[in-house]
Write an enzyme that holds these catalytic residues in place. Structure first.
Site, PDB file in Angstrom:
ATOM      1  N   ILE A 139      36.201 -12.332   5.522  1.00  0.00           N
ATOM      2  CA  ILE A 139      36.549 -10.908   6.152  1.00  0.00           C
ATOM      3  C   ILE A 139      35.681 -10.048   5.199  1.00  0.00           C
ATOM      4  O   ILE A 139      35.581 -10.104   4.044  1.00  0.00           O
ATOM      5  CB  ILE A 139      37.935 -10.440   6.053  1.00  0.00           C
ATOM      6  CG1 ILE A 139      38.801 -11.559   6.614  1.00  0.00           C
ATOM      7  CG2 ILE A 139      37.780  -9.186   6.503  1.00  0.00           C
ATOM      8  CD1 ILE A 139      38.537 -11.613   8.003  1.00  0.00           C
ATOM      9  N   LYS A 140      34.796  -9.203   6.019  1.00  0.00           N
ATOM     10  CA  LYS A 140      33.591  -8.446   5.451  1.00  0.00           C
ATOM     11  C   LYS A 140      34.183  -7.258   5.395  1.00  0.00           C
ATOM     12  O   LYS A 140      34.762  -6.494   6.189  1.00  0.00           O
ATOM     13  CB  LYS A 140      32.510  -8.361   6.279  1.00  0.00           C
ATOM     14  CG  LYS A 140      31.247  -8.342   5.758  1.00  0.00           C
ATOM     15  CD  LYS A 140      29.968  -8.414   6.714  1.00  0.00           C
ATOM     16  CE  LYS A 140      28.629  -8.416   6.138  1.00  0.00           C
ATOM     17  NZ  LYS A 140      27.440  -8.501   6.953  1.00  0.00           N
ATOM     18  N   VAL A 141      34.159  -6.586   3.954  1.00  0.00           N
ATOM     19  CA  VAL A 141      34.586  -5.336   3.531  1.00  0.00           C
ATOM     20  C   VAL A 141      33.451  -4.620   2.824  1.00  0.00           C
ATOM     21  O   VAL A 141      33.016  -5.126   1.876  1.00  0.00           O
ATOM     22  CB  VAL A 141      35.981  -5.522   2.491  1.00  0.00           C
ATOM     23  CG1 VAL A 141      36.427  -4.274   2.117  1.00  0.00           C
ATOM     24  CG2 VAL A 141      37.020  -6.284   3.389  1.00  0.00           C
TER      25      VAL A 141
END
Length: 352
Positions: A139-141
């Site tokens: 998951i890209k944050v």
């Protein structure tokens, strides 16, 4: 062994900075994985905006989703792209398993609208992680203050994270601290630490694009690589510290550095500048299609991260020119968030 495959013995993995239904269904992504050693995939709102706009394979599915009255534009977007993320994860699952979790990841970004909302980021990341339901998803944050705080919690919960939009050492050091805090929290709770993974995405070409006009000719096109090499040297020193040794002995894996924004924007520079200059152990370079093809054609693989001495001279010259690289990093992160906001708005206009 082709030129891209020749990078792997130096300990670096090449990921593709692109994803679309056409890449999946045409077999092109599968060929790049098998022939060129592509070991991961990243995506972002701009990539999916282009894919949904230009790839006719989405049209029928989008019409069906628009016929469902209870879905909003963001939900339609997610229902369009999550199957693509899952399919890419499945293509890379053998690599993930064979490497013990070092390779084979596919990244999907939380909404850029949540960049300064820690609770919203956590909720979105948890939901996307559950919906993708693949061990090799990431998951890209974004690495805002809220995103970095969320990183520690997500690592604690066992969710893989690609922390992105990093432009300075200070920003990267904050992500290192959050990653380690999350791992320590897992250990304190008696949870295993060996399988949860993270990468820290450091952006390159945008740094030179912004700074070159402020620098003497001898320093142009060199700042981004110098900063990245300095970050890498400090990362290696951190991994030699007693604090990391304790985590490592418990089975924890370090947060690999990932080089992003590696397509050369200035035509005066080599089109493989940001690949050839930053090859070294336990790093990732995520490349757009054009850079992948350019390196396959004429790139040279060599260990170029071992000696950062020239980087210190470049950074000293940049400082002498009156450039505050930490302040520039904050500006570039704000600019990057704005670009992703605009891309996301355009994307949702397609699915509205």
């Amino acid at each position: 062994m082709n030129r891209l495959q020749a990078i792997r013995p130096f300990g670096q993995r090449i990921w593709l900075d692109n994803l679309s239904r056409d890449l999946l269904h045409s077999g092109e992504l599968s060929r790049w994985i098998n022939e060129d050693g592509i070991a991961g995939v990243t995506s972002n709102p701009a990539i999916f905006h282009k894919a949904i706009r230009d790839d006719a394979r989405y049209a029928t599915a989008l019409l069906a989703l628009k016929a469902l009255p209870d879905l909003d534009a963001e939900q339609r977007y997610e229902q369009l792209v999550i199957p693509d993320i899952q399919a890419a994860c499945d293509l890379l699952l053998d690599q993930y398993r064979a490497s013990g979790g070092d390779d084979g990841y596919v990244s999907l970004e939380v909404s850029p609208e949540l960049a300064h909302d820690e609770a919203g980021t956590l909720n979105a990341a948890r939901r996307l992680w559950q919906e993708i339901d693949r061990p090799n998803a990431m998951i890209k944050v974004p690495a805002t203050a809220a995103g970095v705080a969320a990183l520690a919690t997500l690592i604690h919960e066992g969710i893989n994270v690609n922390i992105t939009l990093l432009f300075s050492l200070a920003q990267v050091e904050a992500t290192w601290a959050a990653h380690e805090a999350g791992l320590r929290a897992r250990l304190a709770d008696g949870l295993p630490v060996g399988q949860v993974r993270s990468v820290a995405s450091f952006f390159l070409s945008r740094i030179d694009s912004l700074l070159d006009g402020q620098l003497p000719e001898a320093l142009r096109g060199k700042t981004a690589v110098a900063l990245a090499r300095d970050v890498y040297a400090r990362w290696q020193a951190r991994l030699d510290s007693p604090a990391w040794a304790e985590l490592s002995q418990a089975g924890a894996q370090p947060q690999w550095l990932l080089w992003a924004s590696t397509g050369t924007k200035n035509p005066a520079y080599s089109d493989v500048l940001y690949v050839e200059s930053l090859i070294g152990p336990r790093t990732v370079n995520t490349v757009p299609d054009a850079t992948l093809l350019a390196f396959r054609d004429h790139g040279v693989a060599a260990d170029t991260l071992s000696d950062p001495a020239d980087s210190q001279a470049v950074l000293a010259g940049v400082a002498a020119a009156g450039v505050d690289v930490s302040a520039i990093g904050e500006q570039l992160q704000r600019d990057g968030l704005k670009l992703f906001d605009e891309a996301f708005a355009a994307l949702l206009a397609l699915t509205a």
